[in-house]
Design a protein around this motif. Structure first.
Motif, mmCIF file in Angstrom:
data_model
loop_
_atom_site.group_PDB
_atom_site.id
_atom_site.type_symbol
_atom_site.label_atom_id
_atom_site.label_comp_id
_atom_site.label_asym_id
_atom_site.label_seq_id
_atom_site.Cartn_x
_atom_site.Cartn_y
_atom_site.Cartn_z
ATOM 1 N N ARG A 40 18.986 -28.872 26.170
ATOM 2 C CA ARG A 40 18.023 -29.046 25.080
ATOM 3 C C ARG A 40 16.913 -28.008 25.160
ATOM 4 O O ARG A 40 16.503 -27.438 24.154
ATOM 5 N N GLY A 41 16.413 -27.739 26.361
ATOM 6 C CA GLY A 41 15.384 -26.722 26.543
ATOM 7 C C GLY A 41 15.856 -25.348 26.115
ATOM 8 O O GLY A 41 15.125 -24.600 25.452
ATOM 9 N N ASN A 42 17.100 -25.006 26.486
ATOM 10 C CA ASN A 42 17.650 -23.712 26.071
ATOM 11 C C ASN A 42 17.781 -23.631 24.560
ATOM 12 O O ASN A 42 17.456 -22.595 23.963
ATOM 13 N N LEU A 43 18.246 -24.686 23.942
ATOM 14 C CA LEU A 43 18.375 -24.684 22.476
ATOM 15 C C LEU A 43 17.005 -24.580 21.796
ATOM 16 O O LEU A 43 16.858 -23.844 20.819
ATOM 17 N N ARG A 44 16.024 -25.295 22.314
ATOM 18 C CA ARG A 44 14.675 -25.209 21.731
ATOM 19 C C ARG A 44 14.113 -23.796 21.854
ATOM 20 O O ARG A 44 13.496 -23.284 20.919
ATOM 21 N N SER A 45 14.332 -23.157 23.002
ATOM 22 C CA SER A 45 13.794 -21.809 23.187
ATOM 23 C C SER A 45 14.490 -20.791 22.278
ATOM 24 O O SER A 45 13.924 -19.745 21.987
ATOM 25 N N GLN A 46 15.694 -21.115 21.823
ATOM 26 C CA GLN A 46 16.428 -20.247 20.902
ATOM 27 C C GLN A 46 16.086 -20.549 19.440
ATOM 28 O O GLN A 46 16.577 -19.869 18.542
ATOM 29 N N GLY A 47 15.273 -21.555 19.234
ATOM 30 C CA GLY A 47 14.872 -21.908 17.867
ATOM 31 C C GLY A 47 15.787 -22.891 17.245
ATOM 32 O O GLY A 47 15.872 -23.118 16.093
#
Length: 90
Positions: free
Chosen positions: A83-90
């Motif tokens: 989830r953190g990776n997806l959030r950082s990718q927008g």
């Protein structure tokens, strides 16, 4: 191999959306699963929907062929990473 069905797809299936019904029906029934979070999200929709009794019956029928996967610390740590990776990718 298990197919983890997302909350949105379960809701669409229960609403009778044809494309979603075809998709889920095309998967091996004994390999379908939902997470405990999806289980809770669907019940939230049932409890606050227009006809809780009717919608719960539909969900219980859906669950007959679906495993509800429990959560544990390892799963939740992996969830946090994804989830953190997806959030950082927008």
């Amino acid at each position: 191999m298990k197919y983890l069905i997302d909350s949105d797809k379960v809701a669409e299936f229960l609403k009778g959306i044809p494309n979603t019904i075809r998709l889920i029906s095309s998967l091996p029934q004994d390999e379908l699963a939902i997470s405990l979070i999806t289980y809770g999200e669907i019940y939230e929709g049932i409890y606050f929907g227009t006809d809780p009794r009717k919608h719960e019956q539909g969900f219980l029928i859906f669950l007959r062929g679906v495993e509800v996967l429990p959560l544990n610390k390892r799963i939740m740590k992996r969830f946090a990473q994804l989830r953190g990776n997806l959030r950082s990718q927008g």
